[in-house]
Design a protein around this motif. Structure first.
Motif, PDB file in Angstrom:
ATOM      1  N   LEU A  11     -21.848  31.357  58.483  1.00  0.00           N
ATOM      2  CA  LEU A  11     -21.419  32.650  58.315  1.00  0.00           C
ATOM      3  C   LEU A  11     -20.046  32.541  58.968  1.00  0.00           C
ATOM      4  O   LEU A  11     -18.992  32.994  58.473  1.00  0.00           O
ATOM      5  CB  LEU A  11     -22.187  33.881  58.737  1.00  0.00           C
ATOM      6  CG  LEU A  11     -23.374  34.063  57.989  1.00  0.00           C
ATOM      7  CD1 LEU A  11     -24.205  35.278  58.381  1.00  0.00           C
ATOM      8  CD2 LEU A  11     -23.150  34.271  56.371  1.00  0.00           C
ATOM      9  N   ASP A  12     -19.589  31.739  59.854  1.00  0.00           N
ATOM     10  CA  ASP A  12     -18.460  31.429  60.465  1.00  0.00           C
ATOM     11  C   ASP A  12     -17.468  30.866  59.362  1.00  0.00           C
ATOM     12  O   ASP A  12     -16.229  31.165  59.184  1.00  0.00           O
ATOM     13  CB  ASP A  12     -18.622  30.849  61.781  1.00  0.00           C
ATOM     14  CG  ASP A  12     -19.045  31.599  62.843  1.00  0.00           C
ATOM     15  OD1 ASP A  12     -19.058  32.898  62.633  1.00  0.00           O
ATOM     16  OD2 ASP A  12     -19.028  31.036  63.926  1.00  0.00           O
ATOM     17  N   TRP A  14     -17.888  30.922  56.152  1.00  0.00           N
ATOM     18  CA  TRP A  14     -17.773  31.889  54.997  1.00  0.00           C
ATOM     19  C   TRP A  14     -16.819  32.687  55.555  1.00  0.00           C
ATOM     20  O   TRP A  14     -15.659  33.044  54.776  1.00  0.00           O
ATOM     21  CB  TRP A  14     -19.118  32.516  54.953  1.00  0.00           C
ATOM     22  CG  TRP A  14     -19.299  33.870  54.039  1.00  0.00           C
ATOM     23  CD1 TRP A  14     -19.020  33.674  52.641  1.00  0.00           C
ATOM     24  CD2 TRP A  14     -18.957  35.115  54.411  1.00  0.00           C
ATOM     25  NE1 TRP A  14     -19.097  35.086  52.363  1.00  0.00           N
ATOM     26  CE2 TRP A  14     -19.043  35.836  53.222  1.00  0.00           C
ATOM     27  CE3 TRP A  14     -19.155  35.644  55.664  1.00  0.00           C
ATOM     28  CZ2 TRP A  14     -18.954  37.400  53.387  1.00  0.00           C
ATOM     29  CZ3 TRP A  14     -19.076  37.156  55.971  1.00  0.00           C
ATOM     30  CH2 TRP A  14     -19.004  38.033  54.702  1.00  0.00           C
ATOM     31  N   LYS A  15     -16.910  33.202  56.460  1.00  0.00           N
ATOM     32  CA  LYS A  15     -15.802  34.274  57.024  1.00  0.00           C
ATOM     33  C   LYS A  15     -14.444  33.634  56.916  1.00  0.00           C
ATOM     34  O   LYS A  15     -13.660  34.177  56.367  1.00  0.00           O
ATOM     35  CB  LYS A  15     -16.127  34.843  58.495  1.00  0.00           C
ATOM     36  CG  LYS A  15     -14.980  35.911  59.189  1.00  0.00           C
ATOM     37  CD  LYS A  15     -15.149  35.808  60.225  1.00  0.00           C
ATOM     38  CE  LYS A  15     -14.009  36.890  60.860  1.00  0.00           C
ATOM     39  NZ  LYS A  15     -12.809  37.449  60.314  1.00  0.00           N
ATOM     40  N   SER A  16     -14.359  32.399  57.654  1.00  0.00           N
ATOM     41  CA  SER A  16     -12.876  31.709  57.818  1.00  0.00           C
ATOM     42  C   SER A  16     -12.463  31.687  56.325  1.00  0.00           C
ATOM     43  O   SER A  16     -11.358  31.747  56.093  1.00  0.00           O
ATOM     44  CB  SER A  16     -13.308  30.319  58.265  1.00  0.00           C
ATOM     45  OG  SER A  16     -11.796  29.723  58.310  1.00  0.00           O
ATOM     46  N   ASP A  19     -11.555  34.855  54.594  1.00  0.00           N
ATOM     47  CA  ASP A  19     -10.329  35.566  55.427  1.00  0.00           C
ATOM     48  C   ASP A  19      -9.015  34.563  54.849  1.00  0.00           C
ATOM     49  O   ASP A  19      -7.871  35.225  54.725  1.00  0.00           O
ATOM     50  CB  ASP A  19     -10.561  35.361  56.787  1.00  0.00           C
ATOM     51  CG  ASP A  19     -11.299  36.317  57.464  1.00  0.00           C
ATOM     52  OD1 ASP A  19     -11.922  37.084  56.543  1.00  0.00           O
ATOM     53  OD2 ASP A  19     -11.685  36.190  58.519  1.00  0.00           O
ATOM     54  N   ALA A  61     -10.670  40.794  54.445  1.00  0.00           N
ATOM     55  CA  ALA A  61     -11.186  39.925  55.506  1.00  0.00           C
ATOM     56  C   ALA A  61     -12.705  40.544  55.820  1.00  0.00           C
ATOM     57  O   ALA A  61     -12.812  41.546  55.533  1.00  0.00           O
ATOM     58  CB  ALA A  61     -10.184  40.238  56.727  1.00  0.00           C
ATOM     59  N   ALA A  62     -13.337  39.600  56.350  1.00  0.00           N
ATOM     60  CA  ALA A  62     -14.588  39.808  56.510  1.00  0.00           C
ATOM     61  C   ALA A  62     -15.095  39.903  58.083  1.00  0.00           C
ATOM     62  O   ALA A  62     -14.486  38.874  58.824  1.00  0.00           O
ATOM     63  CB  ALA A  62     -15.709  38.941  55.814  1.00  0.00           C
ATOM     64  N   ALA A  63     -16.075  40.657  58.710  1.00  0.00           N
ATOM     65  CA  ALA A  63     -16.293  40.645  60.041  1.00  0.00           C
ATOM     66  C   ALA A  63     -17.716  41.005  59.922  1.00  0.00           C
ATOM     67  O   ALA A  63     -18.206  41.842  59.220  1.00  0.00           O
ATOM     68  CB  ALA A  63     -15.636  41.698  60.882  1.00  0.00           C
ATOM     69  N   TYR A  64     -18.584  40.120  60.503  1.00  0.00           N
ATOM     70  CA  TYR A  64     -20.065  40.255  60.338  1.00  0.00           C
ATOM     71  C   TYR A  64     -20.680  40.323  61.783  1.00  0.00           C
ATOM     72  O   TYR A  64     -20.222  39.887  63.145  1.00  0.00           O
ATOM     73  CB  TYR A  64     -20.738  39.175  59.664  1.00  0.00           C
ATOM     74  CG  TYR A  64     -20.837  37.608  60.353  1.00  0.00           C
ATOM     75  CD1 TYR A  64     -21.822  37.462  61.142  1.00  0.00           C
ATOM     76  CD2 TYR A  64     -19.928  36.844  60.108  1.00  0.00           C
ATOM     77  CE1 TYR A  64     -22.001  36.392  61.782  1.00  0.00           C
ATOM     78  CE2 TYR A  64     -19.635  35.907  60.996  1.00  0.00           C
ATOM     79  CZ  TYR A  64     -21.077  35.510  61.994  1.00  0.00           C
ATOM     80  OH  TYR A  64     -21.045  34.092  62.474  1.00  0.00           O
ATOM     81  N   VAL A  83     -21.771  43.663  57.705  1.00  0.00           N
ATOM     82  CA  VAL A  83     -20.512  43.118  57.496  1.00  0.00           C
ATOM     83  C   VAL A  83     -19.474  44.412  56.950  1.00  0.00           C
ATOM     84  O   VAL A  83     -19.890  45.413  56.533  1.00  0.00           O
ATOM     85  CB  VAL A  83     -20.431  42.204  56.202  1.00  0.00           C
ATOM     86  CG1 VAL A  83     -19.351  41.821  55.809  1.00  0.00           C
ATOM     87  CG2 VAL A  83     -21.683  41.194  56.240  1.00  0.00           C
ATOM     88  N   PHE A  85     -15.802  44.480  55.383  1.00  0.00           N
ATOM     89  CA  PHE A  85     -14.494  43.970  54.724  1.00  0.00           C
ATOM     90  C   PHE A  85     -13.473  44.817  54.729  1.00  0.00           C
ATOM     91  O   PHE A  85     -13.624  46.136  54.598  1.00  0.00           O
ATOM     92  CB  PHE A  85     -15.060  43.835  53.199  1.00  0.00           C
ATOM     93  CG  PHE A  85     -16.251  42.783  52.885  1.00  0.00           C
ATOM     94  CD1 PHE A  85     -16.103  41.757  52.880  1.00  0.00           C
ATOM     95  CD2 PHE A  85     -17.531  43.334  52.652  1.00  0.00           C
ATOM     96  CE1 PHE A  85     -17.106  40.749  52.788  1.00  0.00           C
ATOM     97  CE2 PHE A  85     -18.518  42.551  52.362  1.00  0.00           C
ATOM     98  CZ  PHE A  85     -18.279  41.125  52.498  1.00  0.00           C
TER      99      PHE A  85
END
Length: 119
Positions: A11-12, A14-16, A19, A61-64, A83, A85
């Motif tokens: 998931l890190d 995926w987020k990167s 973003d 951008a995503a934060a989970y 999550v 967005f």
């Protein structure tokens, strides 16, 4: 590796990639037969994933936050996360994400992705 560390690694990444608005890098995190359900009709495989993320607005951008993890089998881990967005000049979108990641050798990839919008 623990379930938490496996999921955070995937998931890190995926987020990167989300973003950075890099749909091909997002798609590379998925298995060839991944079932992908974003916030519109589902698709199967990395091409569907790349197409979905290519259509997202610049600045997304995503934060989970991981909520639950389960080892389903030696090579399968389930993760449930909240999550948020964000897109510039728009209200944030809160969602829940359920993923199943599959391990092959030392690598883990998303085999199932289901996002559900809140409210």
């Amino acid at each position: 590796m623990t379930e938490d560390s496996i999921l955070r690694g995937v998931l890190d990444g995926w987020k990167s990639a989300v973003d950075a608005h890099d749909p091909d890098r997002v798609a590379a995190l998925f298995t060839g037969d991944a079932v992908f359900q974003g916030l519109r009709p589902y698709g199967v495989g990395p091409a569907a994933v790349a197409g979905y993320y290519a259509s997202q607005p610049a600045g997304l951008a995503a934060a989970y936050e991981l909520r639950e993890t389960r080892r389903l089998a030696d090579d399968l881990v389930l993760g449930y996360a909240s999550v948020e967005f964000t897109i510039p000049d728009r209200p944030p979108v809160a969602a829940f994400l359920c993923v199943i990641v599959r391990g092959t050798g030392d690598a883990w990839h998303i085999a199932h992705y289901q996002i559900s919008r809140l409210g």
